[in-house]
Design an enzyme around this catalytic site. Sequence first.
Site, PDB file in Angstrom:
ATOM      1  N   SER A  68     -59.703 -34.378  32.464  1.00  0.00           N
ATOM      2  CA  SER A  68     -59.384 -35.733  33.395  1.00  0.00           C
ATOM      3  C   SER A  68     -60.168 -35.317  34.649  1.00  0.00           C
ATOM      4  O   SER A  68     -59.874 -34.172  35.059  1.00  0.00           O
ATOM      5  CB  SER A  68     -58.079 -35.767  33.394  1.00  0.00           C
ATOM      6  OG  SER A  68     -57.449 -34.919  34.020  1.00  0.00           O
ATOM      7  N   LYS A  69     -60.602 -36.100  35.136  1.00  0.00           N
ATOM      8  CA  LYS A  69     -61.398 -36.058  36.661  1.00  0.00           C
ATOM      9  C   LYS A  69     -60.263 -35.502  37.692  1.00  0.00           C
ATOM     10  O   LYS A  69     -60.858 -35.034  38.814  1.00  0.00           O
ATOM     11  CB  LYS A  69     -62.001 -37.320  37.042  1.00  0.00           C
ATOM     12  CG  LYS A  69     -61.369 -38.688  37.240  1.00  0.00           C
ATOM     13  CD  LYS A  69     -62.021 -39.825  37.340  1.00  0.00           C
ATOM     14  CE  LYS A  69     -61.184 -40.993  37.593  1.00  0.00           C
ATOM     15  NZ  LYS A  69     -61.914 -42.215  37.202  1.00  0.00           N
ATOM     16  N   ARG A  70     -58.955 -35.919  37.543  1.00  0.00           N
ATOM     17  CA  ARG A  70     -58.311 -35.383  38.452  1.00  0.00           C
ATOM     18  C   ARG A  70     -58.011 -33.948  38.344  1.00  0.00           C
ATOM     19  O   ARG A  70     -57.501 -32.984  39.358  1.00  0.00           O
ATOM     20  CB  ARG A  70     -56.836 -36.107  38.414  1.00  0.00           C
ATOM     21  CG  ARG A  70     -57.017 -37.717  38.946  1.00  0.00           C
ATOM     22  CD  ARG A  70     -55.792 -38.557  39.209  1.00  0.00           C
ATOM     23  NE  ARG A  70     -56.432 -39.733  39.561  1.00  0.00           N
ATOM     24  CZ  ARG A  70     -56.818 -40.549  38.736  1.00  0.00           C
ATOM     25  NH1 ARG A  70     -56.692 -40.285  37.625  1.00  0.00           N
ATOM     26  NH2 ARG A  70     -57.261 -41.497  39.280  1.00  0.00           N
TER      27      ARG A  70
END
Length: 477
Positions: free
Chosen positions: A255-257
Amino acid sequence: MSFDRVRVRIAPSPTGDPHVGTAYVALFNYVFARKHGGDFIIRIEDTDQTRYRGSSEDMILRSLKWLGLSWDEGPDVGGAYGPYRQSERREIHAKYAMQLVESGHAYRCFCTPARLEVMRQEQKAAGKTTGYDRHCRGLSQTETAAHLTAGDTFVVRLKMPTEGKTVFQDYVRGAIEIDNGRIDDQVLLKSDGYPTYHLANVVDDHLMKISHVMRAEEWITSTPKHVLLYQAFGWEVPTFCHLPLLRNPDRSKISKRKNPTSLRYYERSGILPHTLLNFLGLMGWSFGDNVEIFSVAEMIERFDPKHIHLGGPIFDQSKLNWLNNQYLQKSTDDEFVSYIRDQMFSPEILKLLKPLVCERIDRMEQFVDKNAFFFNGALTYDQATLVPKEKTVADVISVAGALADVLDDVYDWDGEHLKAALDTHREAIGWKPKDYFMTLRLILTGRKDSPPLIESIVVIGREVTRFRLRSLPQLLK
Ligand code: GLU
Protein backbone atom coordinates in the site's frame (compact mmCIF):
# COMPACT_ATOMS: atom_id res chain seq x y z
CA MET A 1 -13.00 -27.30 -28.14
CA SER A 2 -9.96 -25.92 -26.46
CA PHE A 3 -7.86 -22.79 -26.90
CA ASP A 4 -5.57 -23.20 -29.86
CA ARG A 5 -3.19 -20.43 -28.88
CA VAL A 6 -1.85 -18.93 -25.67
CA ARG A 7 -3.45 -15.53 -25.26
CA VAL A 8 -3.04 -13.68 -21.98
CA ARG A 9 -3.91 -10.20 -20.86
CA ILE A 10 -3.64 -7.66 -18.12
CA ALA A 11 -6.76 -5.67 -17.42
CA PRO A 12 -5.79 -2.63 -15.38
CA SER A 13 -8.37 -0.17 -14.14
CA PRO A 14 -7.21 3.39 -14.78
CA THR A 15 -7.92 4.72 -11.31
CA GLY A 16 -4.67 6.39 -10.34
CA ASP A 17 -0.92 6.11 -10.57
CA PRO A 18 0.59 3.20 -12.52
CA HIS A 19 1.04 0.57 -9.83
CA VAL A 20 3.97 -1.78 -9.23
CA GLY A 21 1.40 -4.58 -8.94
CA THR A 22 0.31 -3.91 -12.52
CA ALA A 23 3.92 -4.19 -13.70
CA TYR A 24 4.36 -7.42 -11.73
CA VAL A 25 1.29 -9.09 -13.23
CA ALA A 26 2.22 -7.67 -16.66
CA LEU A 27 5.71 -9.18 -16.44
CA PHE A 28 4.44 -12.68 -15.62
CA ASN A 29 1.83 -12.54 -18.38
CA TYR A 30 4.35 -11.18 -20.86
CA VAL A 31 6.91 -13.85 -20.04
CA PHE A 32 4.29 -16.61 -20.26
CA ALA A 33 3.06 -15.34 -23.64
CA ARG A 34 6.57 -15.06 -25.07
CA LYS A 35 7.53 -18.47 -23.73
CA HIS A 36 4.64 -20.07 -25.61
CA GLY A 37 4.78 -17.93 -28.72
CA GLY A 38 1.41 -16.49 -27.76
CA ASP A 39 -0.12 -13.03 -27.51
CA PHE A 40 0.03 -10.52 -24.69
CA ILE A 41 -2.86 -8.06 -24.57
CA ILE A 42 -3.70 -4.95 -22.59
CA ARG A 43 -7.34 -4.22 -21.93
CA ILE A 44 -8.34 -1.15 -19.98
CA GLU A 45 -11.16 -1.85 -17.52
CA ASP A 46 -12.67 1.58 -17.14
CA THR A 47 -16.32 0.80 -16.54
CA ASP A 48 -16.30 2.09 -12.98
CA GLN A 49 -16.75 5.71 -13.98
CA THR A 50 -16.72 6.99 -10.40
CA ARG A 51 -13.10 5.86 -9.95
CA TYR A 52 -11.94 6.71 -13.46
CA ARG A 53 -8.99 9.08 -13.97
CA GLY A 54 -8.48 10.27 -17.51
CA SER A 55 -4.69 10.53 -17.43
CA SER A 56 -4.20 7.19 -15.73
CA GLU A 57 -4.40 5.05 -18.87
CA ASP A 58 -1.61 7.06 -20.51
CA MET A 59 0.53 6.83 -17.38
CA ILE A 60 0.05 3.04 -17.19
CA LEU A 61 1.01 2.49 -20.83
CA ARG A 62 3.91 4.89 -20.56
CA SER A 63 5.32 3.19 -17.47
CA LEU A 64 5.00 -0.28 -18.98
CA LYS A 65 6.88 0.97 -22.04
CA TRP A 66 9.53 2.51 -19.81
CA LEU A 67 10.00 -0.95 -18.33
CA GLY A 68 10.56 -2.29 -21.82
CA LEU A 69 7.43 -4.45 -22.00
CA SER A 70 5.55 -4.59 -25.27
CA TRP A 71 2.11 -5.89 -26.15
CA ASP A 72 0.55 -7.35 -29.25
CA GLU A 73 -2.89 -5.82 -28.82
CA GLY A 74 -4.12 -2.91 -26.76
CA PRO A 75 -5.90 0.44 -26.77
CA ASP A 76 -2.92 2.20 -28.34
CA VAL A 77 -1.89 -0.44 -30.88
CA GLY A 78 -5.30 -1.90 -31.74
CA GLY A 79 -5.76 -5.52 -32.77
CA ALA A 80 -8.30 -7.92 -34.16
CA TYR A 81 -10.40 -8.18 -30.98
CA GLY A 82 -10.91 -4.51 -30.12
CA PRO A 83 -11.95 -2.13 -28.84
CA TYR A 84 -9.57 -2.66 -25.93
CA ARG A 85 -11.17 -0.10 -23.65
CA GLN A 86 -14.19 -1.53 -21.84
CA SER A 87 -16.12 1.72 -21.85
CA GLU A 88 -16.25 1.38 -25.65
CA ARG A 89 -17.77 -2.09 -25.35
CA ARG A 90 -20.89 -1.24 -23.38
CA GLU A 91 -23.31 -2.34 -26.06
CA ILE A 92 -21.60 -5.70 -26.33
CA HIS A 93 -21.87 -6.23 -22.56
CA ALA A 94 -25.53 -5.21 -22.47
CA LYS A 95 -26.30 -7.56 -25.35
CA TYR A 96 -24.73 -10.50 -23.54
CA ALA A 97 -26.51 -9.66 -20.27
CA MET A 98 -29.84 -9.70 -22.11
CA GLN A 99 -28.87 -12.97 -23.77
CA LEU A 100 -28.66 -14.53 -20.30
CA VAL A 101 -32.05 -13.08 -19.39
CA GLU A 102 -33.52 -14.66 -22.54
CA SER A 103 -31.93 -18.02 -21.77
CA GLY A 104 -33.25 -17.96 -18.20
CA HIS A 105 -29.82 -17.72 -16.54
CA ALA A 106 -30.32 -14.15 -15.40
CA TYR A 107 -33.24 -11.95 -14.44
CA ARG A 108 -34.23 -8.33 -14.18
CA CYS A 109 -34.32 -7.02 -10.64
CA PHE A 110 -36.48 -3.97 -10.00
CA CYS A 111 -35.69 -3.58 -6.30
CA THR A 112 -35.16 0.05 -5.39
CA PRO A 113 -32.11 1.18 -3.42
CA ALA A 114 -34.52 1.99 -0.57
CA ARG A 115 -35.88 -1.57 -0.47
CA LEU A 116 -32.37 -3.02 -0.57
CA GLU A 117 -31.34 -0.78 2.33
CA VAL A 118 -34.29 -1.92 4.49
CA MET A 119 -33.48 -5.54 3.59
CA ARG A 120 -29.84 -5.05 4.62
CA GLN A 121 -30.78 -3.43 7.93
CA GLU A 122 -33.18 -6.28 8.71
CA GLN A 123 -30.54 -8.88 7.87
CA LYS A 124 -28.04 -7.10 10.11
CA ALA A 125 -30.51 -6.81 12.97
CA ALA A 126 -31.23 -10.55 12.70
CA GLY A 127 -27.47 -11.25 12.76
CA LYS A 128 -27.53 -12.72 9.23
CA THR A 129 -24.93 -12.17 6.54
CA THR A 130 -26.13 -9.47 4.21
CA GLY A 131 -26.91 -10.30 0.60
CA TYR A 132 -29.65 -9.98 -1.96
CA ASP A 133 -32.75 -11.92 -0.88
CA ARG A 134 -33.62 -12.90 -4.47
CA HIS A 135 -36.92 -11.07 -4.26
CA CYS A 136 -37.16 -10.55 -8.03
CA ARG A 137 -35.86 -13.96 -9.00
CA GLY A 138 -39.35 -15.37 -8.95
CA LEU A 139 -41.17 -12.52 -10.73
CA SER A 140 -43.67 -13.80 -13.29
CA GLN A 141 -43.58 -12.61 -16.88
CA THR A 142 -46.67 -10.50 -16.21
CA GLU A 143 -45.08 -8.83 -13.18
CA THR A 144 -41.89 -8.11 -15.13
CA ALA A 145 -43.93 -6.72 -18.05
CA ALA A 146 -45.83 -4.45 -15.66
CA HIS A 147 -42.59 -3.04 -14.24
CA LEU A 148 -41.25 -2.45 -17.74
CA THR A 149 -44.45 -0.72 -18.86
CA ALA A 150 -44.26 1.51 -15.78
CA GLY A 151 -40.72 2.45 -16.87
CA ASP A 152 -39.12 1.09 -13.66
CA THR A 153 -35.34 0.89 -13.77
CA PHE A 154 -33.72 -2.47 -13.26
CA VAL A 155 -30.43 -4.25 -12.87
CA VAL A 156 -29.72 -7.67 -14.35
CA ARG A 157 -28.70 -10.37 -11.89
CA LEU A 158 -27.24 -13.80 -12.50
CA LYS A 159 -29.31 -16.73 -11.15
CA MET A 160 -26.70 -18.41 -9.03
CA PRO A 161 -27.24 -22.03 -8.13
CA THR A 162 -28.34 -22.19 -4.49
CA GLU A 163 -26.91 -25.63 -3.80
CA GLY A 164 -23.79 -27.57 -4.59
CA LYS A 165 -20.26 -26.32 -5.06
CA THR A 166 -18.36 -24.51 -7.75
CA VAL A 167 -14.90 -25.89 -8.29
CA PHE A 168 -12.13 -24.53 -10.45
CA GLN A 169 -8.53 -25.49 -10.96
CA ASP A 170 -5.97 -22.84 -10.25
CA TYR A 171 -2.79 -23.48 -12.18
CA VAL A 172 -0.62 -23.03 -9.11
CA ARG A 173 -2.99 -23.63 -6.23
CA GLY A 174 -4.84 -26.71 -7.45
CA ALA A 175 -8.58 -27.13 -6.91
CA ILE A 176 -10.41 -24.26 -5.25
CA GLU A 177 -14.02 -24.78 -4.30
CA ILE A 178 -16.74 -22.65 -2.85
CA ASP A 179 -20.27 -23.46 -1.67
CA ASN A 180 -22.73 -21.95 -4.10
CA GLY A 181 -24.96 -20.99 -1.20
CA ARG A 182 -22.36 -18.36 -0.27
CA ILE A 183 -22.54 -16.56 -3.61
CA ASP A 184 -24.99 -13.75 -4.09
CA ASP A 185 -27.13 -13.33 -7.21
CA GLN A 186 -24.49 -11.18 -8.74
CA VAL A 187 -25.43 -7.94 -10.53
CA LEU A 188 -24.26 -8.15 -14.14
CA LEU A 189 -25.68 -4.96 -15.58
CA LYS A 190 -26.23 -1.85 -13.50
CA SER A 191 -29.31 0.38 -13.81
CA ASP A 192 -27.29 2.92 -15.82
CA GLY A 193 -26.58 0.26 -18.43
CA TYR A 194 -22.94 -0.17 -17.40
CA PRO A 195 -21.72 -3.72 -16.84
CA THR A 196 -20.21 -4.77 -13.55
CA TYR A 197 -16.60 -5.92 -13.43
CA HIS A 198 -17.71 -9.57 -13.44
CA LEU A 199 -19.78 -9.42 -16.61
CA ALA A 200 -17.40 -7.22 -18.58
CA ASN A 201 -14.37 -9.24 -17.53
CA VAL A 202 -15.86 -12.60 -18.54
CA VAL A 203 -17.44 -11.41 -21.78
CA ASP A 204 -14.27 -9.66 -22.87
CA ASP A 205 -11.95 -12.50 -21.89
CA HIS A 206 -14.16 -14.83 -23.91
CA LEU A 207 -14.45 -12.59 -26.97
CA MET A 208 -10.72 -11.85 -26.86
CA LYS A 209 -10.03 -15.61 -26.72
CA ILE A 210 -8.02 -15.37 -23.52
CA SER A 211 -6.65 -18.83 -22.73
CA HIS A 212 -5.02 -18.15 -19.34
CA VAL A 213 -6.16 -15.59 -16.80
CA MET A 214 -3.10 -14.75 -14.77
CA ARG A 215 -3.96 -12.12 -12.19
CA ALA A 216 -3.42 -11.16 -8.57
CA GLU A 217 -4.59 -13.31 -5.71
CA GLU A 218 -7.15 -10.73 -4.59
CA TRP A 219 -9.41 -11.84 -7.46
CA ILE A 220 -9.70 -15.45 -6.27
CA THR A 221 -13.00 -14.76 -4.53
CA SER A 222 -14.47 -13.42 -7.79
CA THR A 223 -13.41 -16.45 -9.79
CA PRO A 224 -16.28 -18.82 -8.82
CA LYS A 225 -18.71 -16.14 -10.02
CA HIS A 226 -16.79 -15.94 -13.26
CA VAL A 227 -16.80 -19.72 -13.66
CA LEU A 228 -20.59 -19.76 -13.15
CA LEU A 229 -20.92 -17.03 -15.75
CA TYR A 230 -18.86 -18.97 -18.29
CA GLN A 231 -21.07 -21.96 -17.60
CA ALA A 232 -24.26 -19.92 -17.98
CA PHE A 233 -23.06 -18.75 -21.39
CA GLY A 234 -21.91 -22.25 -22.31
CA TRP A 235 -18.35 -21.01 -22.91
CA GLU A 236 -15.07 -22.72 -22.27
CA VAL A 237 -13.47 -21.65 -19.01
CA PRO A 238 -9.88 -20.35 -19.32
CA THR A 239 -7.11 -21.58 -17.02
CA PHE A 240 -6.83 -19.42 -13.92
CA CYS A 241 -3.55 -18.65 -12.25
CA HIS A 242 -3.60 -16.32 -9.25
CA LEU A 243 -0.27 -14.72 -8.43
CA PRO A 244 0.66 -14.04 -4.81
CA LEU A 245 0.07 -10.47 -3.67
CA LEU A 246 3.04 -8.16 -3.20
CA ARG A 247 3.42 -7.23 0.44
CA ASN A 248 4.78 -4.46 2.65
CA PRO A 249 7.62 -5.45 5.00
CA ASP A 250 4.99 -5.99 7.75
CA ARG A 251 3.34 -8.55 5.39
CA SER A 252 0.19 -6.51 4.81
CA LYS A 253 -0.93 -6.04 1.20
CA ILE A 254 1.33 -3.52 -0.51
CA SER A 255 0.00 0.00 0.00
CA LYS A 256 1.24 3.46 -0.84
CA ARG A 257 1.17 4.57 2.80
CA LYS A 258 3.80 1.99 3.70
CA ASN A 259 5.77 1.55 0.50
CA PRO A 260 5.83 3.67 -2.64
CA THR A 261 3.65 1.87 -5.20
CA SER A 262 3.83 4.18 -8.21
CA LEU A 263 6.04 3.01 -11.05
CA ARG A 264 6.84 6.62 -11.74
CA TYR A 265 8.39 6.96 -8.29
CA TYR A 266 10.85 4.18 -9.12
CA GLU A 267 11.65 5.74 -12.47
CA ARG A 268 12.16 9.15 -10.88
CA SER A 269 14.33 7.82 -8.09
CA GLY A 270 16.75 6.25 -10.54
CA ILE A 271 15.87 2.59 -10.39
CA LEU A 272 16.75 1.15 -13.79
CA PRO A 273 13.88 -0.44 -15.69
CA HIS A 274 15.68 -3.76 -16.02
CA THR A 275 16.41 -3.73 -12.27
CA LEU A 276 12.73 -3.36 -11.54
CA LEU A 277 11.74 -6.16 -13.93
CA ASN A 278 14.40 -8.43 -12.43
CA PHE A 279 13.18 -7.54 -8.94
CA LEU A 280 9.54 -8.22 -9.86
CA GLY A 281 10.63 -11.51 -11.41
CA LEU A 282 11.91 -12.53 -7.97
CA MET A 283 8.50 -11.88 -6.43
CA GLY A 284 6.98 -15.29 -5.98
CA TRP A 285 9.22 -17.00 -8.49
CA SER A 286 12.80 -18.11 -8.46
CA PHE A 287 15.15 -18.68 -11.30
CA GLY A 288 16.83 -21.58 -9.53
CA ASP A 289 20.49 -22.37 -8.84
CA ASN A 290 20.58 -19.39 -6.45
CA VAL A 291 20.65 -17.04 -9.43
CA GLU A 292 19.14 -13.69 -8.53
CA ILE A 293 20.28 -11.53 -11.40
CA PHE A 294 18.65 -12.37 -14.69
CA SER A 295 17.21 -10.68 -17.75
CA VAL A 296 13.67 -10.99 -19.03
CA ALA A 297 14.98 -13.10 -21.93
CA GLU A 298 16.52 -15.51 -19.41
CA MET A 299 13.31 -15.53 -17.39
CA ILE A 300 11.36 -16.46 -20.53
CA GLU A 301 13.65 -19.46 -21.06
CA ARG A 302 13.15 -20.81 -17.56
CA PHE A 303 9.63 -19.73 -16.71
CA ASP A 304 6.98 -22.17 -15.59
CA PRO A 305 4.08 -20.88 -13.49
CA LYS A 306 4.12 -24.20 -11.65
CA HIS A 307 7.21 -22.88 -9.85
CA ILE A 308 5.46 -19.88 -8.38
CA HIS A 309 5.74 -19.91 -4.57
CA LEU A 310 2.66 -18.94 -2.70
CA GLY A 311 4.27 -17.33 0.35
CA GLY A 312 3.63 -13.58 0.10
CA PRO A 313 6.60 -11.90 -1.61
CA ILE A 314 7.86 -8.82 0.22
CA PHE A 315 8.59 -5.69 -1.74
CA ASP A 316 11.85 -5.01 0.03
CA GLN A 317 13.46 -1.67 -0.80
CA SER A 318 16.90 -2.69 0.42
CA LYS A 319 16.89 -5.72 -1.87
CA LEU A 320 15.81 -3.47 -4.73
CA ASN A 321 18.65 -1.08 -3.94
CA TRP A 322 21.14 -3.93 -3.85
CA LEU A 323 19.98 -5.15 -7.24
CA ASN A 324 20.10 -1.68 -8.77
CA ASN A 325 23.58 -1.25 -7.42
CA GLN A 326 24.63 -4.50 -9.12
CA TYR A 327 23.31 -3.23 -12.43
CA LEU A 328 24.96 0.17 -12.02
CA GLN A 329 28.26 -1.50 -11.34
CA LYS A 330 27.88 -3.75 -14.35
CA SER A 331 26.96 -0.87 -16.67
CA THR A 332 29.36 0.28 -19.38
CA ASP A 333 30.76 3.81 -19.24
CA ASP A 334 28.37 4.92 -21.96
CA GLU A 335 25.39 3.38 -20.22
CA PHE A 336 26.32 5.05 -16.96
CA VAL A 337 26.67 8.44 -18.63
CA SER A 338 23.29 8.10 -20.25
CA TYR A 339 21.58 6.98 -17.01
CA ILE A 340 22.82 10.03 -15.13
CA ARG A 341 22.37 12.45 -18.00
CA ASP A 342 18.94 11.26 -19.13
CA GLN A 343 17.37 10.51 -15.78
CA MET A 344 18.98 12.96 -13.38
CA PHE A 345 20.35 15.97 -15.26
CA SER A 346 18.23 15.92 -18.36
CA PRO A 347 17.94 19.12 -20.44
CA GLU A 348 14.20 19.19 -19.60
CA ILE A 349 14.89 19.34 -15.85
CA LEU A 350 17.67 21.87 -16.22
CA LYS A 351 15.49 24.17 -18.33
CA LEU A 352 12.73 24.01 -15.74
CA LEU A 353 15.25 24.91 -13.06
CA LYS A 354 16.86 27.85 -14.82
CA PRO A 355 14.30 30.51 -13.86
CA LEU A 356 14.24 29.23 -10.28
CA VAL A 357 17.93 29.01 -9.59
CA CYS A 358 19.75 31.50 -11.80
CA GLU A 359 19.34 34.52 -9.59
CA ARG A 360 20.59 32.57 -6.58
CA ILE A 361 23.99 31.51 -7.89
CA ASP A 362 26.98 33.63 -8.85
CA ARG A 363 29.33 30.86 -9.87
CA MET A 364 28.08 27.63 -11.34
CA GLU A 365 29.98 25.71 -8.68
CA GLN A 366 27.22 26.73 -6.25
CA PHE A 367 24.58 25.01 -8.27
CA VAL A 368 24.89 21.51 -6.85
CA ASP A 369 24.98 22.44 -3.20
CA LYS A 370 22.09 24.91 -3.30
CA ASN A 371 19.87 22.79 -5.47
CA ALA A 372 20.61 19.28 -4.31
CA PHE A 373 17.05 18.89 -3.01
CA PHE A 374 15.72 18.94 -6.58
CA PHE A 375 17.62 15.72 -7.26
CA ASN A 376 17.67 13.92 -3.92
CA GLY A 377 15.12 11.45 -2.60
CA ALA A 378 14.67 11.62 1.17
CA LEU A 379 16.04 14.69 2.99
CA THR A 380 17.25 15.07 6.57
CA TYR A 381 15.58 17.39 9.02
CA ASP A 382 16.28 19.34 12.12
CA GLN A 383 13.18 18.71 14.20
CA ALA A 384 13.49 21.95 16.18
CA THR A 385 13.43 24.09 13.02
CA LEU A 386 10.76 22.05 11.28
CA VAL A 387 8.04 22.26 13.92
CA PRO A 388 6.42 25.71 14.25
CA LYS A 389 5.87 27.24 17.68
CA GLU A 390 2.54 26.12 19.15
CA LYS A 391 2.66 22.92 17.08
CA THR A 392 3.99 19.45 17.82
CA VAL A 393 5.92 16.86 15.81
CA ALA A 394 2.72 14.83 15.67
CA ASP A 395 0.88 17.82 14.14
CA VAL A 396 3.50 18.17 11.43
CA ILE A 397 3.45 14.46 10.64
CA SER A 398 -0.31 14.38 10.41
CA VAL A 399 -0.44 17.47 8.18
CA ALA A 400 2.19 15.94 5.88
CA GLY A 401 0.27 12.65 5.63
CA ALA A 402 -3.00 14.41 4.95
CA LEU A 403 -1.40 16.58 2.29
CA ALA A 404 0.10 13.50 0.60
CA ASP A 405 -3.43 12.08 0.39
CA VAL A 406 -4.68 15.34 -1.11
CA LEU A 407 -1.88 15.35 -3.68
CA ASP A 408 -2.64 11.76 -4.68
CA ASP A 409 -5.58 13.25 -6.53
CA VAL A 410 -3.70 16.13 -8.15
CA TYR A 411 -2.66 14.90 -11.57
CA ASP A 412 -2.28 18.26 -13.28
CA TRP A 413 1.01 19.05 -11.62
CA ASP A 414 1.29 22.76 -12.31
CA GLY A 415 1.41 25.94 -10.25
CA GLU A 416 -2.25 26.71 -10.57
CA HIS A 417 -3.56 23.31 -9.45
CA LEU A 418 -0.97 22.99 -6.70
CA LYS A 419 -1.71 26.41 -5.30
CA ALA A 420 -5.42 25.63 -5.21
CA ALA A 421 -4.80 22.28 -3.50
CA LEU A 422 -2.48 23.75 -0.86
CA ASP A 423 -4.75 26.72 -0.12
CA THR A 424 -7.79 24.48 0.29
CA HIS A 425 -5.89 22.08 2.51
CA ARG A 426 -4.46 24.85 4.66
CA GLU A 427 -7.85 26.45 5.15
CA ALA A 428 -9.41 23.08 6.00
CA ILE A 429 -6.89 22.45 8.78
CA GLY A 430 -6.84 26.07 9.94
CA TRP A 431 -3.06 26.63 9.97
CA LYS A 432 -1.67 30.15 9.63
CA PRO A 433 -0.19 30.70 6.14
CA LYS A 434 3.24 31.47 7.56
CA ASP A 435 3.43 28.25 9.63
CA TYR A 436 1.95 26.10 6.92
CA PHE A 437 4.09 27.26 4.03
CA MET A 438 7.35 27.40 6.01
CA THR A 439 6.78 23.88 7.34
CA LEU A 440 6.08 22.62 3.84
CA ARG A 441 9.09 24.42 2.44
CA LEU A 442 11.29 22.75 5.04
CA ILE A 443 9.79 19.30 4.48
CA LEU A 444 10.01 19.48 0.72
CA THR A 445 13.24 21.39 0.14
CA GLY A 446 15.03 21.07 3.48
CA ARG A 447 15.96 24.78 3.26
CA LYS A 448 14.52 28.06 4.47
CA ASP A 449 16.04 29.91 1.52
CA SER A 450 14.76 27.73 -1.33
CA PRO A 451 13.28 29.25 -4.50
CA PRO A 452 9.52 30.01 -4.49
CA LEU A 453 7.72 27.05 -2.97
CA ILE A 454 5.01 26.22 -5.50
CA GLU A 455 7.38 26.49 -8.46
CA SER A 456 9.86 24.31 -6.62
CA ILE A 457 7.22 21.66 -5.93
CA VAL A 458 6.38 21.62 -9.63
CA VAL A 459 9.99 20.70 -10.44
CA ILE A 460 10.51 18.31 -7.51
CA GLY A 461 7.58 16.48 -9.06
CA ARG A 462 4.58 14.54 -7.94
CA GLU A 463 6.42 11.40 -6.93
CA VAL A 464 9.18 12.82 -4.79
CA THR A 465 6.88 15.38 -3.20
CA ARG A 466 4.50 12.68 -1.98
CA PHE A 467 7.39 10.44 -1.01
CA ARG A 468 8.94 13.15 1.21
CA LEU A 469 5.61 13.87 2.86
CA ARG A 470 4.98 10.17 3.51
CA SER A 471 8.47 9.34 4.74
CA LEU A 472 8.43 12.06 7.39
CA PRO A 473 7.31 9.81 10.28
CA GLN A 474 10.35 7.52 9.84
CA LEU A 475 12.70 10.49 9.63
CA LEU A 476 11.39 12.27 12.72
CA LYS A 477 11.41 9.25 15.02
N1 GLU B 1 -9.69 -4.62 -13.59
C1 GLU B 1 -9.11 -5.58 -12.69
C2 GLU B 1 -7.91 -4.91 -12.03
O1 GLU B 1 -7.92 -3.73 -11.90
C3 GLU B 1 -8.72 -6.79 -13.47
C4 GLU B 1 -8.64 -8.06 -12.69
C5 GLU B 1 -8.45 -9.20 -13.65
O2 GLU B 1 -7.34 -9.34 -14.17
O3 GLU B 1 -9.39 -9.93 -13.91
O4 GLU B 1 -6.97 -5.49 -11.59
